[in-house]
Motif scaffolding. Structure first.
Motif, PDB file in Angstrom:
ATOM      1  N   ASN A 380       0.864  -1.186   0.000  1.00  0.00           N
ATOM      2  CA  ASN A 380       0.000   0.000   0.000  1.00  0.00           C
ATOM      3  C   ASN A 380       0.895   1.229   0.000  1.00  0.00           C
ATOM      4  OD1 ASN A 380      -1.532   2.271   1.132  1.00  0.00           O
ATOM      5  ND2 ASN A 380      -3.163   0.763   1.444  1.00  0.00           N
ATOM      6  N   ASP A 437      -7.958  -7.668  -0.206  1.00  0.00           N
ATOM      7  CA  ASP A 437      -6.613  -7.759   0.360  1.00  0.00           C
ATOM      8  C   ASP A 437      -5.984  -9.090   0.005  1.00  0.00           C
ATOM      9  OD1 ASP A 437      -6.013  -5.573   2.826  1.00  0.00           O
ATOM     10  OD2 ASP A 437      -8.105  -5.804   2.240  1.00  0.00           O
ATOM     11  N   TRP A 451      -0.926  -6.690  -0.030  1.00  0.00           N
ATOM     12  CA  TRP A 451      -1.401  -5.838  -1.120  1.00  0.00           C
ATOM     13  C   TRP A 451      -2.879  -5.544  -0.873  1.00  0.00           C
ATOM     14  CZ3 TRP A 451       1.362 -10.266  -1.509  1.00  0.00           C
ATOM     15  CH2 TRP A 451       2.553 -10.285  -2.232  1.00  0.00           C
ATOM     16  N   ASP A 452      -3.390  -4.410  -1.339  1.00  0.00           N
ATOM     17  CA  ASP A 452      -4.824  -4.152  -1.228  1.00  0.00           C
ATOM     18  C   ASP A 452      -5.308  -3.218  -2.337  1.00  0.00           C
ATOM     19  OD1 ASP A 452      -3.635  -1.846  -0.259  1.00  0.00           O
ATOM     20  OD2 ASP A 452      -5.089  -1.552   1.345  1.00  0.00           O
TER      21      ASP A 452
END
Length: 468
Positions: A380, A437, A451-452
């Motif tokens: 992010n 996510d 990761w999102d």
């Protein structure tokens, strides 16, 4: 929304997971169904007592005394023991070893199995000895020596034990002969109460855990992954068998929560405890992350949850785990079969991460428990690497938004990756944000990468389909 505060979903399954392999995924019915109706979790799980594997202290079953201490069967040492609340162990009885080689059905070694406690403190327990002179139901009265009161054949594998003190009967599940036996509680001859393919073994163990509940006997089938309900008719005979839950591989013992037919079940090889709803949907509430080592039995006293972990397959740390059954929050997901033990443990850890951060708001405890302290990589762009950055970023946010919540709707797991999808709200009136996510886990079950992606819930839709 920064960092891990926006959980659930991670692109599409094909984009998030490596190409060329098939992901295992599970989806639930629309919100409002039976799965969403009941929601519980086990809070503050901790190891109450660590036991000695080398001494054969492999706890197979347990009962809880009124003061919160426990009586357990140690399978490999052929013992019945009392464990005080401070963790001290006192052996109450050691059963005789059969003459000759150990050849007990299913286990190969003679094993004390199921245990039950009468109102006067008398303990009743099963012994799988592979010997017609020892196999059967045993009784241990306070201050007396253990004695066999119901004999079973050498090829029987007596396992679960249930007392019906009102009728003066005792029931025993037989994990090898697809049978439930019934005998007088005072002792005597066992009668074949029911024999059925739904109780049969396919490789290891068939009929296993046993509970009396609302006028019926419930039986778990370890090999077939079933929970079976058998009504007890007015004459005391067995009624028609009905499967109440499936896809519970290695289901061992279980206990009812006190809400209808909802129950908690131990999945032994998977190192898991599942909450099973009345309609058969189930999801994990404890995993190996919590200290499970082949959970064999589970009991409730009030809201206190006791789990015995025999470490039969992990061969590391047998123990008794203690937690509290409390109301859960958000989550209309379901996890089924098809995952490897590691994938399932990672999926449940991912759920615990997001539930802790966004529903329980226990940011520091959750991060320190599940995120790797040395190498947590953050993709992010709003946050730096390292788990400490997650704590310093999220703690002020959950203080500012005390009603922030997350409803997980889908889970995809493959290898060391878990993808979640769900709806995050900062307040009950918030339209919400769809969150996806992806978490990567290391071999120790710690989150090492994140990761999102996010998308605000729109007021209108060109296609009429829900976003989450």
């Amino acid at each position: 929304m920064p960092l891990l505060l926006a959980p659930v979903l991670a692109l599409s399954a094909t984009a998030a997971l490596s190409a060329g392999s098939v992901a295992s995924s599970y989806e639930v019915p629309a919100p409002g169904g039976a799965l969403a109706a009941g929601n519980y979790r086990i809070a503050e799980p901790r190891i109450q007592v660590r036991l000695d594997l080398n001494a054969g202290q492999t706890p197979e079953n347990l009962v809880v005394e009124p003061d919160g201490s426990t009586d357990v069967s140690f399978a490999k040492s052929r013992q019945i023991a009392h464990i005080a609340k401070d963790g001290s162990v006192r052996v109450l009885a050691t059963l005789p070893r059969p003459d000759g080689a150990d050849h007990a059905p299913g286990t190969s070694f003679p094993a004390t199995t199921g245990i039950a406690r009468a109102g006067d403190g008398t303990l009743y327990f099963a012994y799988n000895a592979g010997d017609a002179g020892l196999t059967g139901l045993w009784r241990l009265r306070p201050g007396k020596a253990a004695e066999r009161i119901v004999a079973l054949a050498a090829e029987s594998l007596p396992n679960g034990v249930v007392l019906d003190e009102r009728s003066g009967q005792v029931y025993l599940s037989d994990s090898k002969l697809e049978t439930v036996w019934r005998a007088p509680l005072a002792g005597g001859t066992a009668q074949k109460w029911v024999k059925d393919p739904l109780l049969a073994s396919t490789s290891n163990f068939g009929a296993n855990g046993l509970k009396l509940h609302n006028g019926a006997l419930w039986v778990s089938n370890f090999d077939q992954g079933l929970l079976v309900r058998i009504p007890i008719t007015s004459s005391g005979a067995a009624g028609a068998l009905a499967v109440r839950a499936r896809d519970l591989p290695g289901v061992d013992d279980f206990v009812f929560t006190g809400v209808g037919d909802e129950l908690l079940a131990t999945l032994n090889p998977a190192n898991q405890v599942d909450l099973v709803r009345e309609d058969g949907f189930h999801t994990a509430v404890l995993t190996s992350v919590d200290g499970l080592q082949n959970p064999t039995a589970i009991a409730l006293q009030g809201k206190n949850v006791y789990v015995t972990n025999a470490a039969f397959f992990t061969n590391t740390s047998p123990n008794i785990l203690l937690g509290r059954l409390v109301p859960g929050t958000g989550g209309t997901y379901s996890i089924g079969t098809g995952l490897s033990p590691r994938e399932r443990a990672n999926a449940e850890a991912a759920i615990a991460v997001f539930d802790g951060l966004l529903n329980q708001h226990t940011v520091r405890a959750t991060v320190e428990r599940y995120l790797d302290a040395r190498s947590f990589v953050q993709h992010n762009p709003d946050g730096p690497d390292g788990r400490d950055a997650v704590i310093t970023t999220l703690e002020p946010v959950v203080r500012k938004f005390p009603d922030a919540s997350l409803d997980i709707t889908r889970i995809v797991a493959q290898g060391d990756l878990v993808v979640t999808q769900g709806l995050v709200k900062l307040s009950p009136d918030d339209r919400g944000t769809v969150e996806e996510d992806t978490l990567r886990f290391d071999d120790a079950g710690k989150v090492v990468e994140h990761w999102d992606v996010k998308q605000a819930v729109a007021e209108t839709s060109a296609n009429g389909h829900p976003q989450v």
